[in-house]
Each structure stands twice: as structure tokens, then as C-alpha cells.
Design an enzyme around this catalytic site. Structure first.
Site, PDB file in Angstrom:
ATOM      1  N   GLY A 110       0.768  -1.231   0.000  1.00 30.11           N
ATOM      2  CA  GLY A 110       0.000   0.000   0.000  1.00 30.11           C
ATOM      3  C   GLY A 110       0.805   1.290   0.000  1.00 30.11           C
ATOM      4  O   GLY A 110       0.268   2.350  -0.308  1.00 30.11           O
ATOM      5  N   ASP A 111       2.093   1.214   0.354  1.00 30.37           N
ATOM      6  CA  ASP A 111       2.955   2.403   0.319  1.00 30.37           C
ATOM      7  C   ASP A 111       4.369   1.953  -0.049  1.00 30.37           C
ATOM      8  O   ASP A 111       5.343   2.248   0.648  1.00 30.37           O
ATOM      9  CB  ASP A 111       2.944   3.112   1.673  1.00 30.37           C
ATOM     10  CG  ASP A 111       3.613   4.483   1.625  1.00 30.37           C
ATOM     11  OD1 ASP A 111       3.754   5.042   0.517  1.00 30.37           O
ATOM     12  OD2 ASP A 111       4.000   4.997   2.692  1.00 30.37           O
ATOM     13  N   LEU A 112       4.449   1.253  -1.167  1.00 28.14           N
ATOM     14  CA  LEU A 112       5.680   0.545  -1.526  1.00 28.14           C
ATOM     15  C   LEU A 112       6.627   1.449  -2.308  1.00 28.14           C
ATOM     16  O   LEU A 112       6.653   1.426  -3.533  1.00 28.14           O
ATOM     17  CB  LEU A 112       5.348  -0.711  -2.336  1.00 28.14           C
ATOM     18  CG  LEU A 112       6.522  -1.681  -2.510  1.00 28.14           C
ATOM     19  CD1 LEU A 112       6.782  -2.442  -1.220  1.00 28.14           C
ATOM     20  CD2 LEU A 112       6.238  -2.665  -3.638  1.00 28.14           C
TER      21      LEU A 112
END
Length: 268
Positions: free
Chosen positions: A178-180
Site C-alpha cells: 500500500g505504500d511501496l
């Protein structure tokens, strides 16, 4: 503030006094190395919804992908095991592709996540849905409309209204980090040692790829190893819009040009 944080951590750990040393971390939280009387190598993160993040880290670990062990979580304070880091990503792309395959193989029965989340002042609504295109239009595009200028709002409205022309309604609901971006991936000894700072939900695995390409430049072999669905490159601008809009709201007009460029690629 740090003394108070040290006291809270000691109480969470059930230990004697602890010493804290500030570490480089994200823009939205404070990160400290912990030195306690048990000799454990731990990290504390202060800021955000710690118990929600703890559940996300445990979900990543349960998938078989590497993530720090959660030691304790309470309110805005998360304590995790420290993982090896400091290695180069240049020789670790194959390792990351394999780890993403493992992570994304963990599936939900719908899109979204049981908990909402946030990046600072920007809410992340994860209301669960059985329609991926509708989830993305509502929770990753239209949610920004009240917070941007009128011209950009109209472009987002147009894109959200025509989302079915860009996205499938039913891709595999993979577990997403999700926040890679590169700062949330730890490398050591030519491999990925851990995924950190997640903002998990279930959705199209191409979302993680899009986030990764905002600030990094993976080699072609990385994408080939992932064996993405046909047409993935055409969907990347749509998926990159989400983090770019978040950055626009958090950090200002420096990201306006990138938002505009992705919208143009999508005909908006």
C-alpha cells in the site's frame, strides 16, 4: 518529549529504563532505536494508528513476506524488532519480485481493509467492496475532490465517472503493501530483509508496482519476473495518481506537474 516516549516504551515492554536514539524515518512519524536492559535490538515508531499498523505488519508476515516482528503497540506508539538494512537495492530486484509474488498471493474475499488509515492529514478510506473499479473511483480518486482546486476536481470527477473504461471490476484481491516505495523496503546481503511502514489493503497487485515506480527505476527483468496481467502498463498512470494526489495534499504544488502528466495520459 523523548523522555516521555522513553517512559511509555519502558511501560509497554515491562522493562527498566530505556534509552532512545533518533533514527531517520518518514515525514509523518518519529523513529527511535531502543536500548533496553534486555539487550534487544528494537525500533519505536511514534505517530499514526499503531495498532492498525501492527495488524498490517502481522498480515504481511502471515503471507510469508518478511516484515518486522511486532513487540508492542498502543495508541500512537509501535515497537518492532529491528531488521537488517543498509544493503544496496541494485542487486536485490529479483528478491523483491519474489517477495511481492508471495505477498500478493495472499488474497482477501473483497477489496479494501477492515480498518481505515491515514497519511498525516490525508484519510485513507478502506471501506470494503466487491467491485474494484468502484472502490478505486470512490476511495482513491473522488475522495480528493473536496481538497483540490476546481480545475483538478473536474478532471478527477471525469476520470472517476469513466473508471470502467480503465479498470476491471474483479482483479484478484491481493494483499497490498500500500505504500511501496524504496524507503519502505529494507535491503541486506543482496536480498530484501523486510517490508516496513505498510498501508495495507486488498486490491489489484499492480497498485504496489505503480507506487514503486514513482521514485525508483526497477529494471525490465523485475517486471518480467512479476508476470503482470496484459495491459498493466496502461493502468499504471491511474494507479500512480493515488500517491501523487496524497503527496500533492501533504507537500504542495511540487507534485502538481506529475498529477497533470498522469491525468493527460488517461485522457483527462
Amino acid at each position: 518529549m523523548m523522555a516521555n516516549t522513553a517512559e511509555r516504551i519502558a511501560a509497554l515492554l515491562g522493562s527498566g529504563p530505556v534509552e532512545l536514539s533518533p533514527m531517520s524515518g518518514g515525514d509523518l512519524s518519529s523513529v527511535f532505536a531502543i536500548y533496553d536492559d534486555n539487550g534487544r535490538d528494537l525500533v519505536a515508531k511514534q505517530g499514526g494508528a499503531a495498532e492498525v499498523e501492527a495488524r498490517m505488519l502481522r498480515a504481511i508476515s502471515a503471507s510469508g513476506a518478511p516484515a518486522p516482528d511486532v513487540i508492542a503497540a498502543e495508541d500512537d506508539l509501535l515497537v518492532i524488532a529491528r531488521c537488517p538494512s543498509g544493503g544496496s537495492r541494485s542487486g536485490s530486484w529479483a528478491s523483491l519480485a519474489d517477495i511481492l509474488d508471495t505477498l500478493h498471493a495472499s488474497e482477501g474475499d473483497r477489496y479494501g481493509w477492515p480498518d481505515d488509515y491515514a497519511f498525516g492529514k490525508v484519510a485513507i478510506v478502506n471501506r470494503e467492496s466487491t467491485d474494484w473499479a468502484a472502490f478505486w473511483a470512490e476511495n482513491r480518486l473522488a475522495c480528493h475532490i473536496p481538497h483540490v482546486d476546481t480545475r483538478l476536481a473536474k478532471r478527477l470527477e471525469k476520470l472517476a465517472a469513466n473508471i470502467a473504461g480503465h479498470l476491471s471490476h474483479d482483479p484478484r484481491p491481493s494483499l497490498l503493501h500500500g505504500d511501496l516505495w524504496g524507503g519502505n523496503i529494507l535491503f541486506a546481503d543482496g536480498r530484501v530483509s523486510a517490508l516496513i511502514d505498510p498501508a495495507c489493503y486488498h486490491g489489484d497487485r499492480e497498485v504496489d508496482v505503480a507506487m514503486l515506480t514513482l521514485f525508483d527505476h526497477p529494471p525490465r527483468d523485475f517486471f518480467a519476473r512479476l508476470n503482470l496481467a496484459v495491459g498493466w502498463e496502461e493502468r499504471q498512470p491511474l494507479y500512480r495518481l493515488w500517491p501523487l494526489l496524497v503527496h500533492l495534499r501533504l507537500f504542495g504544488s511540487a507534485y502538481a506537474g506529475q498529477v497533470d502528466a498522469e491525468l493527460r495520459k488517461l485522457g483527462c
